[in-house]
Design an enzyme around this catalytic site. Sequence first.
Site, mmCIF file in Angstrom:
data_model
loop_
_atom_site.group_PDB
_atom_site.id
_atom_site.type_symbol
_atom_site.label_atom_id
_atom_site.label_comp_id
_atom_site.label_asym_id
_atom_site.label_seq_id
_atom_site.Cartn_x
_atom_site.Cartn_y
_atom_site.Cartn_z
ATOM 1 N N PHE A 136 0.852 -1.199 0.000
ATOM 2 C CA PHE A 136 0.000 0.000 0.000
ATOM 3 C C PHE A 136 0.877 1.235 0.000
ATOM 4 O O PHE A 136 1.778 1.374 0.828
ATOM 5 C CB PHE A 136 -0.933 0.018 1.223
ATOM 6 C CG PHE A 136 -1.933 1.133 1.146
ATOM 7 C CD1 PHE A 136 -3.063 1.016 0.353
ATOM 8 C CD2 PHE A 136 -1.730 2.326 1.830
ATOM 9 C CE1 PHE A 136 -3.982 2.065 0.248
ATOM 10 C CE2 PHE A 136 -2.639 3.376 1.737
ATOM 11 C CZ PHE A 136 -3.773 3.237 0.951
ATOM 12 N N ASP A 221 9.134 2.603 1.207
ATOM 13 C CA ASP A 221 8.010 3.388 1.707
ATOM 14 C C ASP A 221 7.946 3.169 3.217
ATOM 15 O O ASP A 221 7.476 2.140 3.689
ATOM 16 C CB ASP A 221 6.724 2.918 1.013
ATOM 17 C CG ASP A 221 5.485 3.622 1.552
ATOM 18 O OD1 ASP A 221 5.561 4.244 2.629
ATOM 19 O OD2 ASP A 221 4.431 3.515 0.900
ATOM 20 N N LYS A 250 2.992 10.241 7.990
ATOM 21 C CA LYS A 250 2.292 9.830 9.211
ATOM 22 C C LYS A 250 2.944 10.389 10.487
ATOM 23 O O LYS A 250 2.750 11.550 10.810
ATOM 24 C CB LYS A 250 2.193 8.300 9.263
ATOM 25 C CG LYS A 250 1.156 7.730 8.279
ATOM 26 C CD LYS A 250 0.881 6.277 8.576
ATOM 27 C CE LYS A 250 -0.038 5.606 7.570
ATOM 28 N NZ LYS A 250 -1.451 5.767 7.842
HETATM 29 C C1 LIG Z 1 2.948 2.356 3.735
HETATM 30 C C2 LIG Z 1 2.015 3.475 3.390
HETATM 31 N N1 LIG Z 1 2.311 4.269 2.354
HETATM 32 C C3 LIG Z 1 1.521 5.299 2.020
HETATM 33 C C4 LIG Z 1 0.377 5.570 2.703
HETATM 34 C C5 LIG Z 1 -0.489 6.728 2.289
HETATM 35 O O1 LIG Z 1 -0.324 7.788 3.160
HETATM 36 P P1 LIG Z 1 -1.376 8.982 3.158
HETATM 37 O O2 LIG Z 1 -2.690 8.390 3.555
HETATM 38 O O3 LIG Z 1 -0.814 9.975 4.126
HETATM 39 O O4 LIG Z 1 -1.422 9.511 1.769
HETATM 40 C C6 LIG Z 1 0.018 4.765 3.794
HETATM 41 C C7 LIG Z 1 -1.237 5.029 4.523
HETATM 42 O O5 LIG Z 1 -1.768 4.197 5.210
HETATM 43 C C8 LIG Z 1 0.861 3.694 4.143
HETATM 44 O O6 LIG Z 1 0.566 2.887 5.162
#
Ligand SMILES: Cc1ncc(COP(=O)(O)O)c(C=O)c1O
Length: 402
Positions: A136, A221, A250
Amino acid sequence: MQVSRSLFDEVMVPNYAPAPMIPVKGQGSRLWDQNGREYIDFAGGIAVNCLGHCHPALVSALKEQADKLWHLSNTMTNEPALLLAKALVDATFAEKVYFANSGAEANEAALKLARRFAKNEFGEHKSQIIAFKQGFHGRTFFTVTVGGQPAYSDGFGPKPADIVHAEYNNLDSVKALINDNTCAVMLEPLQGEGGIITPTADFIQGVRELCDQHKALLIFDEVQSGVGRTGELYAYMGLGVTPDILTTAKALGGGFPIGAMLTTTAIAKHLVVGTHGSTYGGNPLACAVGLAAFNTVNSPAVLQGVKEREAVFREHLQALNAKYTIFTEIRGQGLLLGFALNEKYQGKARDFMLAAADEGLLMLVAGPNVVRMAPSLVIPEEDIHQGMALLDKAIAKLVAKA
Ligand SMILES: Cc1ncc(COP(=O)(O)O)c(C=O)c1O
């Protein structure tokens, strides 16, 4: 005006299904709703509230900055942005920082940079992106397509092209896809939304080697795993593998929206003036809070505390499982933990989350079979004990019904 949950259904786009209660106040790992009911928070705003609610260091950074300067845009730089960038560079492999407002935006920047780097260095043909099933990376069209759940990216018309998905923790599946046209491999060094999957050392080191062989960039990520969540400042630090690009969001803002992409000078130089940008990226308020959050988390006491709290969580969860036999394993690292429900409770993660909320405990899910926790990194031990007592009650009721 009386604000109630039904107003949500009246005035909001229906893409979320929020809880029936509306929280109005938070302090540390506790929340209170409109009726004054208290909740213990093991959800942490989905791994965002790294220092709980209204931590004094963040409140004072926000208030102090609020009296000085709110916004400029990137026609000018600002002190909080430079200080936070310097702190990130000093603490990580990175030499350069790009600020965004969210995880998805940080990832969007990472992917665009990887594509531009490969095009400039090797030519147009080098555009393939390898990502992972169940991964994700956010909800912009590029990031959601790179994410490994087609259900999230289907139904919006033609997708960004040349993106393929391998299996996490399966190096052969990466070998089968990677070639000299691969521009980047993107992965979470601890898969969060996909079910809390920890990478094996062989897999993560093997991916690094394959990237080097094929001159592909490795993008980590760390939007969910970063800023102390695993007990390391960034998860890569505990894996012995350094990425070329890392994204963080986050917990970086502790509750204030911010994201960042970190990389080296040699890669960053391809994002020249005009190639990418954001009106709010590097906003002084966000960066002032981010700096306070980052500096507070980046201390031996907080990082060691994450590991100690992890042990307390695991002990409680094992005891609950000994009593009720509900899960097969505890997954995750640090304070990104989950339990994977056994055969009898398949597909019921949400039921556990709702039953816990009924008792006054906020939790998360990671897919249909994993109940997830991402609490404050400084959650008091007493709140862990009390939260687990509520979870015990919730499970007792669920198990009695099953
Ligand atoms: C690993 C990862 N990358 C990206 C995101 C997306 O982040 P945002 O919701 O701040 O766009 C999330 C959100 O849960 C995530 O867990």
